[in-house]
Motif scaffolding. Structure first.
Motif, short mmCIF file in Angstrom:
data_model
loop_
_atom_site.label_atom_id
_atom_site.label_comp_id
_atom_site.label_asym_id
_atom_site.label_seq_id
_atom_site.Cartn_x
_atom_site.Cartn_y
_atom_site.Cartn_z
N ALA A 76 0.82 -1.21 0.00
CA ALA A 76 0.00 0.00 0.00
C ALA A 76 0.85 1.26 0.00
CB ALA A 76 -0.93 0.00 1.21
N LYS A 77 2.04 1.17 0.58
CA LYS A 77 2.92 2.34 0.66
C LYS A 77 3.92 2.41 -0.49
CE LYS A 77 2.73 2.15 5.73
NZ LYS A 77 3.50 1.90 6.97
N SER A 396 -4.85 -1.88 4.38
CA SER A 396 -4.16 -0.96 3.47
C SER A 396 -4.37 0.49 3.84
CB SER A 396 -4.61 -1.20 2.02
OG SER A 396 -5.90 -0.65 1.78
N ARG A 433 -3.33 4.90 -0.73
CA ARG A 433 -2.79 3.61 -0.27
C ARG A 433 -3.70 2.45 -0.66
NH1 ARG A 433 0.12 4.36 5.63
NH2 ARG A 433 1.50 6.08 5.03
#
Length: 505
Positions: A76-77, A396, A433
């Motif tokens: 997600a990052k 997320s 994200r």
């Protein structure tokens, strides 16, 4: 004097840190718990070492292990989501671990480096039954049903905007279509037993209100929820204290009064009348209509398949929720011991339709911890056409698996209606994200499909996956779940169409 100066400097530093934490929008936990929230990140940093010597390994935690959560967080990052120095799974001796078998050679394969990772469904939703608004979903990965009420408005907003960015669909959940669902993402409108947002004063279904809701938002399909994996066959009670003016308006219920959701639908009472209801909704809205259910006794599915074999009525999709699925709150008995786990339940339902030659005529959607690449790949091999992700999507956008969803005290502002806690979640940053996670999962599915030598995950077959029983036996999914020749596979025309679509990109 020296001690006083040190104290002043320390207090100033703490105040500055607190101010920074309250103003920043990157971490909801720090906005809600300035200064002390940093202790969580410190413990997380040294968590592997603590567990290695004191608590658990990276693979032991449930419902999601640390390794699984770490993969979702990193994805997600847009961080490095690789793992080093080999697997921590005891592959030599573990029972029930699934392995995909790669191929040495393959025909034309799609580009797995496209950052958008376009991965459309192999089937046209509603196409076989000729629905007026049939369409091919642009993504095989979509966001599962989580209602506003169970999740905060900020969380729903983040997920919906993330769905828009990633080109996925977002299921509203049974709590109705709220303003927080109107961030641009395409919607699947879920109808539960209480018909929230589409009901009369006595709780019965109102078709006119449904049509108004559908016309007011980008609703692409309607899902009738019969049950869900975490609490199948169980109704619910929304306490009056939680029925705020906003929730009351969205759901169509009185402010401040208890609202019971029955355990069964009142608009129909058996499979035959349910199909009449499905056809009514499809005719009046033009949308594809399907059902969502956990799997218990098979009589329902056998009767549904038998009636659909006549080709005059039928659902456009079925969403199968595994018993390992999660929810904001459920009795432990239901969460632990009612309804079949996903693989067992789905394979039985799929086989029921496959015996009558119906599998190409409806879309199969799976949910229940399928937001991890390995679980998703196995689901596609069993015959799933699309997957829905819920808790993985929550992770997320910042969920830390605190397991306080049922207390209204979610520390990251996701599963709560507490205004102070919800303010910690910044929808703008968290939507990005969510979108990156959804695209990364699609990319992983494209990569594993290419490794197997096929252009799309729907082309992975039950023979491409083996399940290990320690180091002395392995069986394919087909053998394990009693699949006959051709089960779990697309028909020749569908396989040809999706291969051409993927390789043309």
């Amino acid at each position: 004097m020296q001690a006083r100066k040190i104290g002043v400097v320390a207090a100033t530093a703490v105040a500055a840190l607190a101010a920074r934490d309250l103003m920043q929008k990157r971490h909801a936990l720090l906005r809600n718990f300035p200064v002390v929230g940093h202790a969580r990140y410190l413990l997380e940093t040294i968590g592997p070492e603590l567990r290695q010597y004191i608590v658990t390994s990276n693979e032991e935690e449930r419902p999601f292990s640390r390794d699984q959560r770490s993969w979702i967080y990193a994805s997600a990052k847009e961080e490095n989501n690789y793992f080093g120095f080999g697997t921590e799974v005891d592959v030599e001796h573990v029972q029930g671990h699934a392995y995909l078998k790669q191929r040495t050679f393959a025909d034309n394969l799609p580009d797995t480096h496209d950052p958008q990772a376009p991965l459309p469904s192999a089937k046209v939703l509603g196409g076989p039954r000729g629905r007026a608004k049939a369409f091919r979903p642009a993504s095989v990965v979509n966001i599962s049903a989580m209602s506003f009420g169970s999740l905060s408005g900020a969380a729903i907003t983040a997920l919906n905007k993330g769905a828009a960015l990633a080109g996925t669909m977002h299921n509203t959940g049974e709590g109705g279509l709220s303003p927080h669902h109107r961030g641009g993402g395409d919607l699947v409108l879920q109808l539960g037993t209480a018909y929230f947002g589409c009901r009369n004063e006595d709780g019965s279904f109102n078709l006119s209100k449904l049509k108004q809701v559908v016309e007011s938002a980008p609703v692409k399909a309607i899902e009738i929820k019969l049950s869900q994996g975490a609490k199948p066959g169980l109704g619910g009670m929304l306490p009056g204290a939680k029925v705020t003016p906003e929730i009351a308006e969205i759901r169509g219920i009185p402010v401040g009064k208890d609202c019971a959701s029955p355990s069964r639908h009142t608009a129909f009472s058996d499979v035959d009348s349910m199909l009449d209801f499905v056809e009514l909704l499809a005719t009046e809205t033009g949308l594809p209509v399907g059902v969502k259910s956990a799997v218990g006794e098979l009589g329902f599915w056998q009767e549904l398949a038998t009636l659909m074999a006549r080709r005059d009525r039928g659902v456009d999709f079925v969403t199968i929720d595994g018993g390992e699925g999660g929810t904001g709150a459920a009795p432990r008995m239901f969460a632990d011991s009612v309804s079949l786990p996903f693989r067992m339940g789905f394979s039985r339902v799929y086989g029921t339709f496959a015996e009558l030659g119906l599998t190409d005529e409806l879309t199969f959607i799976g949910s229940g911890k399928l937001g991890l690449p390995e679980n998703a790949a196995v689901a596609f091999a069993l015959g799933v056409d699309m997957i829905n992700v819920a808790r993985e999507a929550m992770l997320s956008i910042g969920c830390i698996q605190a397991q306080k969803c049922h207390t209204d005290r979610c520390p990251t502002g996701i599963a709560t209606q507490n205004p102070w806690l919800a303010r910690g979640l910044d929808p703008a940053s968290k939507s990005t994200r969510a979108a990156v996670y959804l695209r990364t999962l699609r990319k992983e599915l494209m990569k594993v499909s290419s490794a197997v030598g096929v252009a799309h995950p729907s082309l992975i077959t039950p023979a491409d996956v083996e399940v290990m029983n320690g180091d002395y036996e392995a069986r394919t999914l087909a053998d394990l779940y009693g699949y006959q020749e051709g089960w779990g596979e697309l028909g020749p025309q569908l396989a040809k169409e999706i291969t051409a679509l993927m390789t043309a990109r």
